[in-house]
Design an enzyme around this catalytic site. Structure first.
Site, short mmCIF file in Angstrom:
data_model
loop_
_atom_site.label_atom_id
_atom_site.label_comp_id
_atom_site.label_asym_id
_atom_site.label_seq_id
_atom_site.Cartn_x
_atom_site.Cartn_y
_atom_site.Cartn_z
N LEU A 194 1.14 -0.96 -0.35
CA LEU A 194 0.26 0.34 -0.09
C LEU A 194 1.00 0.95 -0.03
CD1 LEU A 194 -2.95 -1.14 2.86
CD2 LEU A 194 -2.68 -1.34 0.53
N ASP A 195 0.73 3.02 -0.55
CA ASP A 195 1.72 3.81 -0.96
C ASP A 195 1.46 4.02 1.14
OD1 ASP A 195 1.17 3.72 -2.99
OD2 ASP A 195 -0.23 4.65 -4.13
N GLY A 196 2.50 4.63 1.32
CA GLY A 196 2.81 4.81 2.21
C GLY A 196 1.50 6.25 3.24
#
Length: 576
Positions: free
Chosen positions: A422-424
């Site tokens: 997942l994106d940060g």
């Protein structure tokens, strides 16, 4: 001496900045229903910075990060003094000269605590031994070797089968040839069955050992949970805090159904309890993190508010009587007294996250704890907080991540690997594997598009369509990482289905169903003019730089369990 002069931290002649408080500790008085507030003023922040300077002299304080706090109090004489506290233990001690002592009660369970910690350590060592059984590695290596042997045999048998098929067509009327071909076919089948029987004979004894070890691991985990729970119940029942009415209450009374580990060991309750117990009037308080923050995500030298899980539920009681002081009726025994909050005043200690005031939401993000929502011997599923990477980055300042934190705290954490990312800035469900084979099997499901993923987002505008599909090829420009863009020549196919949940004022709440898994796919498909043409709220990279978090949350993940074959469908609540 526990009381310190203000000048011990800021020096003589210090000019107090004329600034509004940067934060308020808040709580509803359970007796009166009044919202009580204790500020974090510019003066107390300066005192805290003076304490930071003292801590900076000793490098030992920076090795293992923790929370520190200061409380500015007024003595009965009218003089102002400073109390200072640390969370948990300081260099292995809970009683340190010059610092406020722990909340009373721990000494009554010290024997139970010591015995329990010894037992927990023994369980930990046994778990490590069982997880590192040599039979596991032996089984894995043999299984891999036999798999290769079977594949090689399958190739040979497949070639023979093809040859026999050609011969059957060429000699369809020759009984002798057909009889020979049938015999060769049966011989190949027998050869395969004998090899499988041999494999089972080698692997089954190892499987029995591993199965027994896994069963023992489950028993030990159950014992560990029970021991920890029993110790926490004893400690929370023994711990007793006092407010400024002079009333005492055990920690257990604040949340009868269970308190998080470490409740009562934070700076704020220690400081306020000590002030109330000694008749000091609080004027202002500040808490800050000092030292390494690998696991917490906190930054050394930054100020933080009361933690939502541990301190906020007690804050109303702890601040009670702050303005009135002790009442005469409160003098004497008020131990274990229980209060009921007034109905018409909102107590935020049990308020759902999405309804919390902004300052409480910020504190919720600051603690950045990783919540495990599912775990077994093969995999783990966590609810990743926004602002935390899934895996470590290339550089020193991007090493903090879900994987690195788990690797640091779990006995066999070095085997943990993220199956996807997942994106940060994105929060939500993240799937991790505990061994190479599980990782390979789960990765295959993602590559084969057999995993169902549902994301919830809040768009920064109103979307006219109720549902639909966005199909735009995405390309990452190597000169402008990590930015992704639509590129019909070099882009990779990317497909996203969407469905509007509801429209909220000028925003649109939406479900995304990605069929592919490209970097920033949902964010670009939302923001691009050829897509929805509305950036996700808080997406500064793609056109919505309003200072808020990215409102994108992975709320549902469905996949086949690599061992049982069972379809697992996991969901978490959207935090916005």
């Amino acid at each position: 001496m526990v009381l310190h002069r203000v000048t011990d931290f800021v020096g003589e002649g210090f000019a107090v900045p004329d600034l509004l408080p940067g934060y308020y500790y808040e709580g509803v008085c359970p007796q009166t229903g009044v919202l009580l507030r204790l500020p974090r003023t510019a003066l107390v922040e300066s005192v805290a910075r003076g304490l930071m300077a003292d801590l900076a002299v000793d490098e030992g304080y920076a090795q293992k990060g923790k929370m520190f706090g200061v409380l500015l109090v007024e003595l009965p004489s009218g003089e102002q003094r400073v109390l200072k506290a640390f969370s948990g233990l300081l260099n292995g001690c809970n009683l340190v000269e010059g610092w406020v002592p722990p909340i009373p009660g721990r000494e009554s369970v010290v024997v139970d605590e010591t015995e329990t910690l010894v037992m927990l350590d023994a369980i930990k060592q046994e778990l490590i031994r069982l997880r590192e059984l040599p039979e596991r590695l032996e089984y894995e290596n043999l299984a891999r070797e036999w798999e290769v042997t079977l594949q090689q045999m399958s190739v040979v048998h497949s070639d023979r089968k093809s040859q026999r098929s050609q011969e059957r067509q060429a000699f369809a009327e020759d009984i002798t040839v057909l009889t020979r071909l049938d015999y060769e076919s049966r011989k190949d089948g027998t050869e395969r069955r004998l090899l499988k029987r041999k494999i089972r004979g080698v692997l089954e004894p190892l499987e029995l050992v591993i199965k027994a070890a896994d069963a023992r691991i489950q028993e030990l985990k159950s014992q560990r949970r029970q021991l920890s729970r029993q110790l926490q119940v004893k400690m929370h029942a023994a711990y007793s805090v006092m407010n400024f009415y002079g009333m005492s209450q055990s920690l257990q009374k604040f949340m009868p159904h269970g308190l998080p580990t470490g409740t009562g060991d934070c700076c704020a309750p220690k400081l306020l309890n000590y002030a109330a117990s000694n008749g000091f009037k609080p004027l202002a308080m500040a808490e800050f993190w000092w030292g390494a923050g690998t696991f917490t995500g906190k930054v050394s030298g930054e100020f933080y508010g009361a933690c939502v899980e541990r301190c906020q539920p007690m804050m109303g009681f702890l601040l009670s009587g702050l303005n009135e002081g002790r009442s005469q009726e409160a003098e004497g025994s008020h131990d274990e007294q229980i209060f009921s909050p007034v109905k018409n005043v909102r107590d935020f200690s049990t308020t759902p996250y999405s309804l919390l005031p902004t300052h409480l939401q910020v504190r919720k993000l600051e603690i950045a704890e990783i919540s495990v929502i599912y775990e077994d011997e093969w995999l783990m599923v966590v609810n990743k907080p926004a602002g935390l990477l899934s895996v470590p980055g290339r550089y020193y300042d991007t090493q903090d991540s879900v994987v690195s934190r788990l690797q640091n705290v779990l006995p066999d954490g070095n085997k943990i690997a993220s199956v996807h990312r997942l994106d940060g800035e994105t929060s939500g469900i993240l799937l991790l594997a505990k061994d190479t084979q599980t990782h390979r099997q789960l990765s295959g499901q993602f590559q084969g598009r057999k995993v169902k993923k549902v994301y919830e987002a809040l768009l920064s505008g109103l979307l006219s369509s109720d549902r639909g599909t966005v199909e735009l090829p995405l390309w990452g420009n190597p000169e402008n990482r990590p930015y992704q863009q639509v590129n019909w020549e070099y882009g990779k196919p990317s497909v996203t289905n969407f469905e509007v949940i509801k429209r909220e004022g000028n925003y649109t709440r939406i479900n995304f169903y990605p069929l592919t898994g490209r970097t920033h796919q949902l964010r670009v498909h939302a923001a691009d003019k050829a897509g929805l043409n509305i950036p996700i709220l808080g997406d500064s990279l793609y056109g919505c730089d309003d200072g808020r978090r990215l409102h994108l949350h992975a709320k549902e993940l469905c996949f086949g369990h690599p061992q049982s074959g069972e379809n697992l469908c996991l969901q978490v609540e959207t935090p916005f």
